[in-house]
Motif scaffolding. Structure first.
Motif, mmCIF file in Angstrom:
data_model
loop_
_atom_site.group_PDB
_atom_site.id
_atom_site.type_symbol
_atom_site.label_atom_id
_atom_site.label_comp_id
_atom_site.label_asym_id
_atom_site.label_seq_id
_atom_site.Cartn_x
_atom_site.Cartn_y
_atom_site.Cartn_z
ATOM 1 N N VAL A 306 0.864 -1.181 0.000
ATOM 2 C CA VAL A 306 0.000 0.000 0.000
ATOM 3 C C VAL A 306 0.900 1.230 0.000
ATOM 4 C CG1 VAL A 306 -1.703 1.360 1.271
ATOM 5 C CG2 VAL A 306 -1.880 -1.137 1.222
ATOM 6 N N PRO A 307 0.866 2.049 -1.058
ATOM 7 C CA PRO A 307 1.679 3.269 -1.078
ATOM 8 C C PRO A 307 1.264 4.232 0.033
ATOM 9 C CG PRO A 307 0.885 2.710 -3.278
ATOM 10 C CD PRO A 307 0.147 1.826 -2.312
ATOM 11 N N LYS A 308 2.195 5.037 0.458
ATOM 12 C CA LYS A 308 1.898 5.993 1.527
ATOM 13 C C LYS A 308 1.007 7.120 1.024
ATOM 14 C CE LYS A 308 5.038 6.682 4.567
ATOM 15 N NZ LYS A 308 6.284 7.090 5.263
ATOM 16 N N HIS A 309 1.127 7.432 -0.261
ATOM 17 C CA HIS A 309 0.348 8.536 -0.819
ATOM 18 C C HIS A 309 -0.420 8.061 -2.045
ATOM 19 C CE1 HIS A 309 2.496 11.272 1.836
ATOM 20 N NE2 HIS A 309 3.625 10.714 1.436
ATOM 21 N N ALA A 310 -1.649 8.534 -2.176
ATOM 22 C CA ALA A 310 -2.476 8.152 -3.321
ATOM 23 C C ALA A 310 -1.926 8.774 -4.590
ATOM 24 C CB ALA A 310 -3.912 8.620 -3.101
ATOM 25 N N PRO A 311 -2.001 8.076 -5.721
ATOM 26 C CA PRO A 311 -1.576 8.672 -6.993
ATOM 27 C C PRO A 311 -2.513 9.804 -7.385
ATOM 28 C CG PRO A 311 -2.682 6.584 -7.379
ATOM 29 C CD PRO A 311 -2.513 6.708 -5.885
ATOM 30 N N TRP A 312 -2.029 10.705 -8.206
ATOM 31 C CA TRP A 312 -2.833 11.872 -8.578
ATOM 32 C C TRP A 312 -4.095 11.475 -9.349
ATOM 33 C CZ3 TRP A 312 -3.759 12.956 -13.750
ATOM 34 C CH2 TRP A 312 -3.000 12.218 -14.670
#
Length: 654
Positions: A306-312
């Motif tokens: 799970v990435p720490k930040h959502a993609p744009w």
């Protein structure tokens, strides 16, 4: 020799981006090497996939590798691979376009904030351009698999807004990235610097990374040499020459073993984090991960992150997403979306199956029963990974997760019926239990605080937290101490029209036309309401006649304590204000809504209306009470100027 040379401009404000990369992102510059090696590894993976169907793409060069070579005299560092290579059109598309999707949003969000900028770079996938962190000129020479030697292409740029592309001759298949290093970055010409960076960032990739190494032959035994010295002086001289001769050869400097096939207990957290950065081209560490080996009817390995930040582009459901698919460690495809449902489109990782056929195509994957089973398995593992984070005593990671991905997780409540219960357990909402907008109340928390007589889960949808928290529909619930979930995201309206219950407890909107509090309702209050309705039957009828076709009915309310009136929709299929706004924003034309007006007979304004004897003023006061109710519910009126004129008239007693 070059020909057919043309000069082109980048398709974004490249000077701004490259300046950002070179000067404001990272003090740790060596990440550029990780990005370039990852790109080279991808090119080799794609060649392996092409070879599954056509072995001839290898030609006479099947020993796949990535090579690093430094030229101290020319001050250049070259990263070479013998992967699939690129054609002229491909090199212009991939290297001539930066952040080709959503460029306006990309540059709108650029700033000098280091953490924010680093997230943007990872989100937009511009890792190749990290080359300009250490280089003042980058040259790429590539020959696509199957292309003739004289059909290679050369791309070159100094990062000032333009690049040149020309046709050149290249003897071997693959790509060479040549960096002309800046004066301050000559350390990347040193072997030990390169080796250290490869070990740190790229030790896990499954492709050999090689460097030239000087080899010194082992010296012969001195004693034996002395014994032979007397036999032949000429032979002795020749032996001595051979002993001192040195030569260079390519040596592998990384482990080159696919990380996901190793035992989890042998892998460090740092190795997991670096592998994530390799497959995702993200610049930040992942939020969490799960490594699973499954044996039985299906044998497969998954490594999910799970990435720490959502993609744009998280909310663009058409954007490619999915896992990297391998079959027996042979790369098959990027973005294998068949193995992860849409609401988990942010999950990154690798799936390696021993069962899928090597000649698998995208169509076969979609129809395969085995694919469905693998998708089910990966989905459950992903939900378990997220669920573990939700149960962690330290909730910081889950708070971050919910802030980034909560909206898309809610889609799963409708899309994934089989796992609905598990997804419900992950939900978080704001509620009247707290005095803030933080979404941190789980359904388990809500149920644990329910009074014994409460049978339903009550909720309210609104456009903002402020609108929800101050809604008149909450008045009787606050009076009785009944907690209400406050849902303020657009997806909530869609979801709550599709789901009905959780753990045998029904979801009930506080705006429902047939709201029934059951055992929570005070018998005396209910009797009072019924008596008021009978005693004021003529008054209610008069109000309805005054408002005409604007309302379907006028009733005594059981849900208000401090507000004179509220409106509710018709029947159980009522359209809430939030849903109406969503549909109108999408361009749909909706018929005028007709409401049931509920009035609070104990409110002074309603008493004033009941006492009004002038017929015209009675209509005006009735209209004011209706408009106020619509305004509180909808947040706006269709004719605000008429409403202002009406208020002014009543205030001036005209």
């Amino acid at each position: 020799m070059t020909e057919n040379t043309e000069k082109r401009g980048f398709q974004t404000e490249v000077k701004q981006l490259l300046n950002l990369l070179a000067n404001s992102l990272y003090s740790n510059k060596e990440v550029f090497l990780r990005e370039l090696i990852s790109n080279a590894s991808d090119a080799i993976d794609k060649l392996r996939f092409a070879a599954v169907q056509d072995q001839s793409v290898y030609g006479d060069d099947s020993n796949l590798h990535i090579r690093l070579s430094a030229d101290k005299e020319k001050k250049t560092l070259t990263i070479s691979d013998n992967g699939i290579g690129m054609t002229r059109d491909q090199i212009c598309e991939h290297l001539g376009t930066i952040a080709k999707s959503g460029t306006a949003d990309f540059f709108k969000n650029l700033s000098g904030d280091q953490a924010k900028d680093s997230q943007l770079i990872g989100q937009f996938g511009v890792g190749f351009y990290s080359s300009f962190i250490v280089a003042d000129k980058v040259t790429v020479i590539s020959r696509a698999a199957g292309a003739a030697p004289d059909q290679a292409v050369c791309w070159e740029s100094d990062g000032t807004g333009e690049y040149t592309v020309s046709t050149v001759t290249k003897a071997d298949r693959g790509t060479d990235v040549i960096l002309s290093l800046k004066e301050d970055d000559k350390e990347y010409l040193e072997d030990w610097t390169l080796r250290n960076a490869v070990t740190k960032y790229s030790d896990h990739i499954s492709v050999p990374v090689e460097m030239l190494e000087t080899v010194k032959p082992e010296k012969k035994d001195d004693d034996k040499a002395e014994d032979k010295a007397e036999d032949n002086a000429e032979e002795k001289a020749e032996d001595k020459k051979e002993e001192t001769a040195e030569y260079t050869e390519w040596k592998q400097i990384n482990e080159a073993k696919a990380l996901w096939i190793r035992s989890a207990k042998d892998i460090t957290d740092d190795e997991y984090k670096e592998f994530y950065k390799h497959i995702s081209h993200d610049w930040d560490d992942p939020l969490t991960w799960a490594h699973n080996h499954v044996e039985g009817a299906q044998e497969y390995t998954s490594l999910l992150y799970v990435p720490k930040h959502a993609p744009w582009d998280l909310f663009n459901r058409e954007q490619k997403h999915g896992l990297k698919l391998y079959v027996q460690r042979v790369f098959i495809m990027d973005d294998a979306e068949q193995f992860m449902p849409g609401y988990l489109r942010f999950v990154k990782g690798v799936l390696d199956s021993n069962d899928l056929p090597l000649n698998v195509s995208r169509e076969i994957l979609q129809d395969s029963k085995l694919t469905s089973k693998l998708k089910s398995g990966c989905t459950k593992k992903a939900l378990q990974m997220i669920g573990k984070m939700a149960k962690d005593e330290n909730q910081d990671n889950y708070k971050t997760f919910w802030k980034e991905y909560g909206s898309v997780m809610k889609e799963g409540l409708v899309e994934d019926y089989d796992n609905r219960e598990e997804i419900f357990d992950l939900m978080r909402y704001a509620s009247t239990h707290n005095d803030n907008s933080e979404q941190n109340v789980s359904l388990q928390d809500y149920i644990s605080r329910m009074p014994e007589k409460q049978k339903n889960i009550y909720f309210l949808t609104a456009s903002t937290y402020a609108a929800a928290a101050s809604s008149p529909y909450l008045e009787t619930f606050k009076k009785k101490g009944i907690e209400v979930l406050l849902m303020t995201e657009r997806v909530d309206e869609w979801v709550m029209n599709q789901v009905t219950e959780y753990k045998e407890k029904k979801f009930v909107s506080v705006t429902a036309s047939d709201l029934d509090l059951g055992d929570l309702e005070d018998k005396e209050e209910k009797e009072k309401q019924e008596n008021q309705a009978k005693e004021n039957e003529d008054f209610l009828k008069k109000v309805k006649e005054a408002l005409g076709e604007q309302v379907t009915d006028v009733k005594v309310t059981n849900r208000l304590t401090d507000t004179p009136s509220c409106v509710i929709g018709q029947g159980n299929q009522m359209m809430t204000a939030q849903m109406r706004r969503i549909l109108e924003a999408s361009g749909q034309t909706l018929p005028d809504e007709k409401y049931t007006l509920e009035i609070n007979l104990d409110h002074d304004l309603v008493k004033h209306l009941a006492a009004e004897t002038d017929e015209n003023r009675f209509k005006d006061w009735a209209q004011l009470i209706l408009d106020e109710a619509i305004l509180a519910d909808q947040g706006a009126l269709k004719e605000p100027a008429r409403y202002v004129k009406l208020v002014n008239s009543l205030l001036l007693n005209k």
